[in-house]
Design a protein around this motif. Sequence first.
Motif, PDB file in Angstrom:
ATOM      1  N   VAL A 184       0.831  -1.206   0.000  1.00 35.10           N
ATOM      2  CA  VAL A 184       0.000   0.000   0.000  1.00 35.10           C
ATOM      3  C   VAL A 184       0.866   1.257   0.000  1.00 35.10           C
ATOM      4  CG1 VAL A 184      -1.629   1.356   1.382  1.00 35.10           C
ATOM      5  CG2 VAL A 184      -2.009  -1.090   1.052  1.00 35.10           C
ATOM      6  N   PHE A 185       1.928   1.269   0.813  1.00 33.37           N
ATOM      7  CA  PHE A 185       2.800   2.443   0.843  1.00 33.37           C
ATOM      8  C   PHE A 185       3.539   2.619  -0.483  1.00 33.37           C
ATOM      9  CE2 PHE A 185       3.657   4.299   5.251  1.00 33.37           C
ATOM     10  CZ  PHE A 185       2.319   4.182   5.599  1.00 33.37           C
ATOM     11  N   ALA A 186       3.942   1.507  -1.095  1.00 28.85           N
ATOM     12  CA  ALA A 186       4.570   1.611  -2.414  1.00 28.85           C
ATOM     13  C   ALA A 186       3.580   2.173  -3.427  1.00 28.85           C
ATOM     14  CB  ALA A 186       5.073   0.243  -2.866  1.00 28.85           C
ATOM     15  N   GLY A 187       2.324   1.745  -3.324  1.00 35.16           N
ATOM     16  CA  GLY A 187       1.299   2.291  -4.207  1.00 35.16           C
ATOM     17  C   GLY A 187       1.109   3.782  -4.015  1.00 35.16           C
ATOM     18  N   PHE A 188       1.087   4.231  -2.755  1.00 38.26           N
ATOM     19  CA  PHE A 188       0.995   5.663  -2.482  1.00 38.26           C
ATOM     20  C   PHE A 188       2.219   6.396  -3.034  1.00 38.26           C
ATOM     21  CE2 PHE A 188      -2.271   4.867   0.845  1.00 38.26           C
ATOM     22  CZ  PHE A 188      -3.150   5.880   0.499  1.00 38.26           C
ATOM     23  N   GLY A 189       3.392   5.759  -2.934  1.00 35.76           N
ATOM     24  CA  GLY A 189       4.601   6.390  -3.439  1.00 35.76           C
ATOM     25  C   GLY A 189       4.553   6.582  -4.941  1.00 35.76           C
ATOM     26  N   PHE A 190       4.137   5.538  -5.679  1.00 35.59           N
ATOM     27  CA  PHE A 190       4.013   5.667  -7.127  1.00 35.59           C
ATOM     28  C   PHE A 190       2.933   6.691  -7.498  1.00 35.59           C
ATOM     29  CE2 PHE A 190       5.998   1.341  -7.221  1.00 35.59           C
ATOM     30  CZ  PHE A 190       7.093   1.703  -7.998  1.00 35.59           C
ATOM     31  N   ALA A 191       1.840   6.711  -6.717  1.00 36.42           N
ATOM     32  CA  ALA A 191       0.790   7.692  -6.975  1.00 36.42           C
ATOM     33  C   ALA A 191       1.312   9.108  -6.790  1.00 36.42           C
ATOM     34  CB  ALA A 191      -0.400   7.442  -6.057  1.00 36.42           C
ATOM     35  N   ALA A 192       2.124   9.302  -5.758  1.00 30.54           N
ATOM     36  CA  ALA A 192       2.678  10.635  -5.509  1.00 30.54           C
ATOM     37  C   ALA A 192       3.591  11.064  -6.657  1.00 30.54           C
ATOM     38  CB  ALA A 192       3.445  10.642  -4.192  1.00 30.54           C
ATOM     39  N   LEU A 193       4.392  10.141  -7.168  1.00 28.52           N
ATOM     40  CA  LEU A 193       5.257  10.478  -8.302  1.00 28.52           C
ATOM     41  C   LEU A 193       4.436  10.875  -9.525  1.00 28.52           C
ATOM     42  CD1 LEU A 193       7.956   7.647  -8.067  1.00 28.52           C
ATOM     43  CD2 LEU A 193       8.298  10.081  -7.614  1.00 28.52           C
ATOM     44  N   ARG A 194       3.362  10.123  -9.773  1.00 28.98           N
ATOM     45  CA  ARG A 194       2.533  10.409 -10.948  1.00 28.98           C
ATOM     46  C   ARG A 194       1.828  11.745 -10.806  1.00 28.98           C
ATOM     47  NH1 ARG A 194      -0.765   8.507 -15.088  1.00 28.98           N
ATOM     48  NH2 ARG A 194      -2.859   9.405 -15.070  1.00 28.98           N
ATOM     49  N   TRP A 195       1.207  11.975  -9.649  1.00 28.25           N
ATOM     50  CA  TRP A 195       0.360  13.160  -9.525  1.00 28.25           C
ATOM     51  C   TRP A 195       1.153  14.424  -9.247  1.00 28.25           C
ATOM     52  CZ3 TRP A 195      -2.933   9.101  -6.986  1.00 28.25           C
ATOM     53  CH2 TRP A 195      -3.870   8.619  -7.903  1.00 28.25           C
ATOM     54  N   ASP A 196       2.352  14.293  -8.719  1.00 33.68           N
ATOM     55  CA  ASP A 196       3.196  15.483  -8.616  1.00 33.68           C
ATOM     56  C   ASP A 196       3.511  16.035 -10.003  1.00 33.68           C
ATOM     57  OD1 ASP A 196       3.207  15.615  -5.927  1.00 33.68           O
ATOM     58  OD2 ASP A 196       5.162  14.669  -5.639  1.00 33.68           O
ATOM     59  N   THR A 197       3.681  15.121 -10.960  1.00 32.05           N
ATOM     60  CA  THR A 197       3.897  15.554 -12.344  1.00 32.05           C
ATOM     61  C   THR A 197       2.633  16.205 -12.904  1.00 32.05           C
ATOM     62  OG1 THR A 197       5.475  13.752 -12.677  1.00 32.05           O
ATOM     63  CG2 THR A 197       4.550  14.782 -14.648  1.00 32.05           C
TER      64      THR A 197
END
Length: 311
Positions: A184-197
């Motif tokens: 779940v935390f890895a998923g949040f991390g990838f989501a943060a990378l995507r949405w920061d862009t």
Amino acid sequence: VWGLRVGDRVGKGLRTAPRDALIAVATAPSQRAAAYSVHRGLDHAGTIAGALAAAWCLHTLHLDVGTIFLWSAVPGLLVILAAIRGTRGLDTGPGPVVVERPRAALSPDLRWLLVLVGLSRLGMASELFLLLFAGRFVPLWVVPLLWAGLHAVKTVASLGAASASRWVGPGALVAAGWATHAVVFAGFGFAALRWDTVFASAAAASGDVATRAHAAGAQPVAALLGLFLAWGAYAGLTEGAEKAMVAAEARVEARGTAFGAYHLVVGAAALPGAVGFGWLWDRHGPAAAFMAGAVVAGLAMLGLVATRQRG
């Protein structure tokens, strides 16, 4: 308010270890993981019911907050009476045992389990961080519903873990829960990378939540909400099973000490874990914080799996 809050936490610290020891006494060894999971499920269900009752009192009965706090003391007093009645005559084993060094009451296996528990909590983030992150993509009124939904998942997962513990044992549940934490935390991390862009684009620069969510796309936002609710599965899988493992590894006369050490480790690791998570969030962004938490949780899970295989 600060003093009352500290007093409340002191009370929690005093009651938690002996309560867990009493559950161990009142439950057969094969049923302890189920008992602790049911306890946690009822705890989360109470959180939902209490929040909904408070909202109803505010919205429908138009009670002020002070009055609601006063009425909330009534179930607290009833619980005290129920605890006194329920533990009367309960065989708690041998009387008080004086241990010159509390650490000596903990077996090597139990100490290693506590090390892994502490490691898993170092990778933990307060659920407020999850709400903070999810709140970037949904309207404000949805945030309380996310909180209620999270505890609903915790309740269902805890009750499900109570049944599963009879078949797979508490160790497997804890390993699955820590793995869920990492995923779940890895998923949040990838989501943060995507949405920061996404936020860097002109469409997201308006600062409007609806515009940002539209820019991110409906499916990614749905995936984010799914990750948020999946976090509840972590709690449901681990909260009861961890305590069952502590009870199994502790000597009968030292269960209170063992549970005290368990809650000490959880609390001691939570503070640096939360501060470190917040520092990474501020310095390097949410993605770095969530990814670090995922790595630490993964290490704890691998350590537990390796221990079980060696045993």
